[in-house]
Design a protein around this motif. Structure first.
Motif, PDB file in Angstrom:
ATOM      1  N   PHE A   5       0.814  -1.207   0.000  1.00 30.07           N
ATOM      2  CA  PHE A   5       0.000   0.000   0.000  1.00 30.07           C
ATOM      3  C   PHE A   5       0.854   1.266   0.000  1.00 30.07           C
ATOM      4  O   PHE A   5       0.436   2.303  -0.496  1.00 30.07           O
ATOM      5  N   MET A   7       3.592   1.641  -1.652  1.00 31.01           N
ATOM      6  CA  MET A   7       4.051   1.826  -3.034  1.00 31.01           C
ATOM      7  C   MET A   7       5.402   2.540  -3.098  1.00 31.01           C
ATOM      8  O   MET A   7       5.582   3.477  -3.898  1.00 31.01           O
ATOM      9  N   TYR A  10       5.276   6.243  -2.852  1.00 32.72           N
ATOM     10  CA  TYR A  10       4.366   6.941  -3.785  1.00 32.72           C
ATOM     11  C   TYR A  10       2.899   6.611  -3.515  1.00 32.72           C
ATOM     12  O   TYR A  10       2.035   6.989  -4.312  1.00 32.72           O
ATOM     13  N   TYR A  13       0.157   9.312  -3.774  1.00 36.48           N
ATOM     14  CA  TYR A  13      -0.111   9.762  -5.154  1.00 36.48           C
ATOM     15  C   TYR A  13      -0.920   8.703  -5.917  1.00 36.48           C
ATOM     16  O   TYR A  13      -1.898   9.024  -6.588  1.00 36.48           O
ATOM     17  N   VAL A  14      -0.466   7.449  -5.810  1.00 35.86           N
ATOM     18  CA  VAL A  14      -1.123   6.372  -6.572  1.00 35.86           C
ATOM     19  C   VAL A  14      -2.557   6.168  -6.090  1.00 35.86           C
ATOM     20  O   VAL A  14      -3.507   6.170  -6.891  1.00 35.86           O
ATOM     21  N   TRP A  15      -2.727   6.030  -4.767  1.00 35.44           N
ATOM     22  CA  TRP A  15      -4.073   5.747  -4.238  1.00 35.44           C
ATOM     23  C   TRP A  15      -5.036   6.903  -4.440  1.00 35.44           C
ATOM     24  O   TRP A  15      -6.226   6.696  -4.676  1.00 35.44           O
ATOM     25  N   SER A  16      -4.512   8.142  -4.342  1.00 31.72           N
ATOM     26  CA  SER A  16      -5.421   9.284  -4.558  1.00 31.72           C
ATOM     27  C   SER A  16      -5.905   9.309  -6.015  1.00 31.72           C
ATOM     28  O   SER A  16      -7.059   9.662  -6.276  1.00 31.72           O
ATOM     29  N   CYS A  17      -5.043   8.918  -6.957  1.00 29.91           N
ATOM     30  CA  CYS A  17      -5.456   8.879  -8.373  1.00 29.91           C
ATOM     31  C   CYS A  17      -6.536   7.816  -8.599  1.00 29.91           C
ATOM     32  O   CYS A  17      -7.532   8.071  -9.280  1.00 29.91           O
ATOM     33  N   TYR A  18      -6.324   6.632  -8.035  1.00 32.99           N
ATOM     34  CA  TYR A  18      -7.313   5.558  -8.201  1.00 32.99           C
ATOM     35  C   TYR A  18      -8.629   5.920  -7.496  1.00 32.99           C
ATOM     36  O   TYR A  18      -9.714   5.665  -8.018  1.00 32.99           O
ATOM     37  N   LEU A  20      -9.783   8.960  -6.846  1.00 30.53           N
ATOM     38  CA  LEU A  20     -10.439  10.037  -7.594  1.00 30.53           C
ATOM     39  C   LEU A  20     -11.121   9.480  -8.848  1.00 30.53           C
ATOM     40  O   LEU A  20     -12.241   9.877  -9.187  1.00 30.53           O
ATOM     41  N   THR A  21     -10.457   8.545  -9.506  1.00 29.76           N
ATOM     42  CA  THR A  21     -11.044   7.920 -10.706  1.00 29.76           C
ATOM     43  C   THR A  21     -12.352   7.229 -10.346  1.00 29.76           C
ATOM     44  O   THR A  21     -13.364   7.391 -11.037  1.00 29.76           O
ATOM     45  N   ILE A  24     -15.077   9.895  -9.662  1.00 27.32           N
ATOM     46  CA  ILE A  24     -15.568  10.571 -10.878  1.00 27.32           C
ATOM     47  C   ILE A  24     -16.437   9.628 -11.721  1.00 27.32           C
ATOM     48  O   ILE A  24     -17.508  10.017 -12.190  1.00 27.32           O
TER      49      ILE A  24
END
Lengths: 54, 248
Positions: A5, A7, A10, A13-18, A20-21, A24
């Motif tokens: 977890f 990463m 990172y 950064y990685v988890w916030s992108c997933y 947020l996806t 949305i």
């Protein structure tokens, strides 16, 4: 497990992108369904009112 | 072929067909995204330069690709609506805009989050890829604002179709910006040979297919709503709703 977890530093950064996806995509899908139901209901109400008047 | 096309362009026919098609895109699309995300997060080896941060590619690339594809659909349907005056075409454009805006916003956010650890900055005002993608978001906003500001649907359709067609220039700029100008953003990688190992590329293609299917399902649902709204005074809508056969 924790390192998976994290990463290599990172994780944020990685988890916030997933995350947020996910938000949305769900939001777009939910908004589409909501508008469809609202339009359908509005037409239904208008038609019922017309029928009652007739 | 033309007969099928004309049949599909008929609002009642499209309304019925899309109800059947939408779940067939949504369910496999969700499964593919779940599988692709699991592969991208836990199975694919990390990149030797970017480390685990490269895993953002599995959500960033599909959203960036859909941001452009939605615009192309919007512009193409606008052209079809203007040239052949097919009513359904304008409904497609109106339905694609909010989804396109959503994916453009997502591409900008995931790109910015990815940029912080890789480039040392969240945003670079002089970068051509970032700026053209931001302009794309504003084009979506402009398209939706223009539509809602005109009460007459026919006039709104025509004006927004023209705006969508003019904006195609920006989509070309978004796509080629990394080749035409020097940019912080990396060049073409996904479809270029030798830039990505198959272990990393296959989950990305799975995500691209999954996202496209979900996008297709969302688009169909929104077109159905648009068709229903535009055809609200027609006989087929009246009959369908009163008999409650169409379902919401």
């Amino acid at each position: 497990m924790d390192s998976g977890f994290a990463m290599g530093g990172y994780g944020a950064y990685v988890w916030s992108c997933y995350g947020l996806t996910f938000v949305i995509v769900v939001l777009l899908s939910w908004r589409g369904r909501l508008r469809q139901k609202r339009v359908y209901r509005d037409i239904e109400v208008r038609l019922k009112a017309l029928e009652d008047r007739e | 072929m033309w007969k099928w096309f004309h049949q599909l362009a008929s609002p009642p026919h499209f309304y019925r067909i899309s109800a059947i098609l939408a779940p067939w895109l949504a369910i496999p699309g969700t499964i593919l995204i779940a599988y692709g995300a699991w592969q991208g997060l836990f199975v694919v080896p990390m990149d030797y330069q970017q480390g685990d941060a490269f895993r953002i590619i599995y959500v960033h690339v599909p959203s960036a690709y859909l941001s452009m594809m939605a615009y192309m659909i919007m512009a193409t349907s606008g052209a079809v609506g203007l040239i052949w005056r097919i009513k359904l075409a304008h409904a497609v454009g109106a339905a694609a805009a909010p989804i396109g805006a959503g994916f453009t916003f997502l591409a900008l956010c995931t790109g910015s989050i990815w940029g912080k650890p890789m480039w040392g900055t969240w945003w670079e005002w002089g970068d051509p890829r970032m700026m053209s993608e931001l302009i794309l978001l504003f084009l979506y906003f402009g398209y939706m604002a223009l539509r809602s500001s005109i009460d007459d649907t026919t006039k709104a359709d025509k004006a927004s179709a023209v705006l969508a067609l003019v904006g195609i220039v920006n989509v070309v700029i978004v796509h080629f910006s990394v080749e035409w100008w020097s940019s912080l953003h990396q060049g073409q990688t996904v479809f270029k040979k030798g830039t990505m190992d198959a272990d990393m590329r296959i989950p990305l293609f799975i995500m691209l297919i999954g996202f496209t299917m979900i996008f297709g399902s969302m688009l169909l649902r929104r077109i159905r709503t648009e068709v229903l709204y535009r055809e609200r005074r027609t006989r087929w809508v009246r009959e369908m709703i009163l008999s409650s056969e169409g379902g919401a």
